[in-house]
Design a protein around this motif. Structure first.
Motif, PDB file in Angstrom:
ATOM      1  N   TYR A  66       0.815  -1.264   0.023  1.00 45.62           N
ATOM      2  CA  TYR A  66       0.120  -0.089  -0.040  1.00 45.62           C
ATOM      3  C   TYR A  66       0.761   1.270   0.214  1.00 45.62           C
ATOM      4  O   TYR A  66       2.135   1.046   0.325  1.00 45.62           O
ATOM      5  N   ILE A  67       0.252   2.186  -0.386  1.00 46.41           N
ATOM      6  CA  ILE A  67       0.956   3.623  -0.434  1.00 46.41           C
ATOM      7  C   ILE A  67       0.341   4.415   0.696  1.00 46.41           C
ATOM      8  O   ILE A  67      -1.307   4.131   0.562  1.00 46.41           O
ATOM      9  N   TYR A  68       0.624   5.473   1.280  1.00 48.24           N
ATOM     10  CA  TYR A  68      -0.109   6.274   2.347  1.00 48.24           C
ATOM     11  C   TYR A  68      -0.029   7.618   1.966  1.00 48.24           C
ATOM     12  O   TYR A  68       0.726   8.338   1.348  1.00 48.24           O
ATOM     13  N   LEU A  69      -1.109   8.529   2.337  1.00 51.01           N
ATOM     14  CA  LEU A  69      -1.365   9.782   2.246  1.00 51.01           C
ATOM     15  C   LEU A  69      -2.338  10.188   3.303  1.00 51.01           C
ATOM     16  O   LEU A  69      -2.669   9.453   4.096  1.00 51.01           O
ATOM     17  N   THR A  70      -2.284  11.620   3.648  1.00 49.60           N
ATOM     18  CA  THR A  70      -3.168  12.117   4.701  1.00 49.60           C
ATOM     19  C   THR A  70      -3.935  13.422   4.206  1.00 49.60           C
ATOM     20  O   THR A  70      -3.154  14.110   3.187  1.00 49.60           O
ATOM     21  N   ALA A  73       1.342  14.553   7.535  1.00 53.80           N
ATOM     22  CA  ALA A  73       2.509  14.388   6.442  1.00 53.80           C
ATOM     23  C   ALA A  73       3.737  14.680   7.052  1.00 53.80           C
ATOM     24  O   ALA A  73       4.710  14.051   6.652  1.00 53.80           O
ATOM     25  N   ILE A  74       3.550  15.692   8.095  1.00 53.66           N
ATOM     26  CA  ILE A  74       4.897  16.008   8.667  1.00 53.66           C
ATOM     27  C   ILE A  74       5.461  14.856   9.514  1.00 53.66           C
ATOM     28  O   ILE A  74       6.756  14.782   9.197  1.00 53.66           O
ATOM     29  N   TRP A  75       4.621  14.175  10.128  1.00 50.97           N
ATOM     30  CA  TRP A  75       5.229  13.134  10.731  1.00 50.97           C
ATOM     31  C   TRP A  75       5.877  12.083   9.830  1.00 50.97           C
ATOM     32  O   TRP A  75       7.059  11.421   9.907  1.00 50.97           O
ATOM     33  N   THR A 116      -6.223   4.246  12.470  1.00 47.58           N
ATOM     34  CA  THR A 116      -7.390   4.652  12.654  1.00 47.58           C
ATOM     35  C   THR A 116      -8.165   3.402  13.716  1.00 47.58           C
ATOM     36  O   THR A 116      -8.700   3.881  14.672  1.00 47.58           O
ATOM     37  N   ASP A 117      -7.999   2.276  13.371  1.00 43.82           N
ATOM     38  CA  ASP A 117      -8.479   1.375  13.956  1.00 43.82           C
ATOM     39  C   ASP A 117      -7.973   1.022  15.573  1.00 43.82           C
ATOM     40  O   ASP A 117      -8.610   0.429  16.601  1.00 43.82           O
ATOM     41  N   GLY A 144     -12.268   6.381  14.168  1.00 47.65           N
ATOM     42  CA  GLY A 144     -13.085   7.610  13.654  1.00 47.65           C
ATOM     43  C   GLY A 144     -12.175   8.449  12.711  1.00 47.65           C
ATOM     44  O   GLY A 144     -12.514   9.343  12.029  1.00 47.65           O
ATOM     45  N   ASN A 145     -10.723   7.846  12.481  1.00 41.48           N
ATOM     46  CA  ASN A 145      -9.611   8.539  11.600  1.00 41.48           C
ATOM     47  C   ASN A 145      -9.611  10.152  11.653  1.00 41.48           C
ATOM     48  O   ASN A 145      -9.706  10.723  10.757  1.00 41.48           O
ATOM     49  N   PRO A 146      -9.449  10.764  12.991  1.00 31.95           N
ATOM     50  CA  PRO A 146      -9.107  12.064  13.182  1.00 31.95           C
ATOM     51  C   PRO A 146      -7.954  12.770  12.317  1.00 31.95           C
ATOM     52  O   PRO A 146      -7.654  13.983  12.086  1.00 31.95           O
ATOM     53  N   THR A 147      -7.023  11.758  12.085  1.00 37.95           N
ATOM     54  CA  THR A 147      -5.502  11.980  11.456  1.00 37.95           C
ATOM     55  C   THR A 147      -5.834  12.208   9.816  1.00 37.95           C
ATOM     56  O   THR A 147      -4.900  12.580   8.966  1.00 37.95           O
TER      57      THR A 147
END
Length: 148
Positions: free
Chosen positions: A52-56, A62-64, A93-94, A99-102
């Motif tokens: 997988y690849i990740y984004l926010t 993203a800074i983290w 999230t899980d 609730g995925n606040p990030t």
């Protein structure tokens, strides 16, 4: 009594400068138009080929990502456009933030680099070291990134 009836069409969705913005933090040097794809070695865990690849959708996450990414390159934050469906990042999230606040997501579909954020404020060095220490502790316990 006569009613004033408008014959205009209902609002039609169209291109908007306020569409969702996504970020990808890394140490990789990319150019506008490049694609971030699965199959490259992951910045995290066992450094296996990423499934997988990740984004926010938050600059802080993203800074983290940039600060914790493997490698010796400069920390970078790219603006990216997903080319396929996204799903919540189960690493955050899980387990940590229901609730995925990030607003962190992953995908098996490429992300197109459409820009770079060149001015941003990183976390305090003590915060970064504390996060790295926490990740090292989890690794020592055998807990690493989820790669389903």
């Amino acid at each position: 009594m006569e009613e004033n009836i408008s014959e205009s069409k209902p609002n039609q969705p169209g291109p908007s400068p306020f569409a969702q913005t996504y970020f990808h933090g890394t140490k990789a040097e990319l150019k506008l138009g490049d694609f971030i794809e699965v199959g490259l070695h992951s910045n995290y865990g066992q450094k296996n080929k990423a499934k997988y690849i990740y984004l926010t959708a938050t600059l802080d996450a993203a800074i983290w990502g940039a600060e914790l990414a493997a490698g010796e390159g400069r920390e970078r934050i790219y603006l990216v456009e997903p080319t396929g469906p996204l799903e919540d990042d189960p690493n955050l999230t899980d387990k940590k933030f229901p609730g995925n606040p990030t607003k962190s997501y992953r995908s098996k579909h490429p992300f197109k680099v459409v820009g770079e954020i060149t001015i941003w404020q990183g976390h305090a060095p003590e915060q970064v070291e504390a996060m790295k220490a926490g990740l090292a502790k989890l690794k020592a316990q055998g807990i690493e990134a989820i790669e389903d």
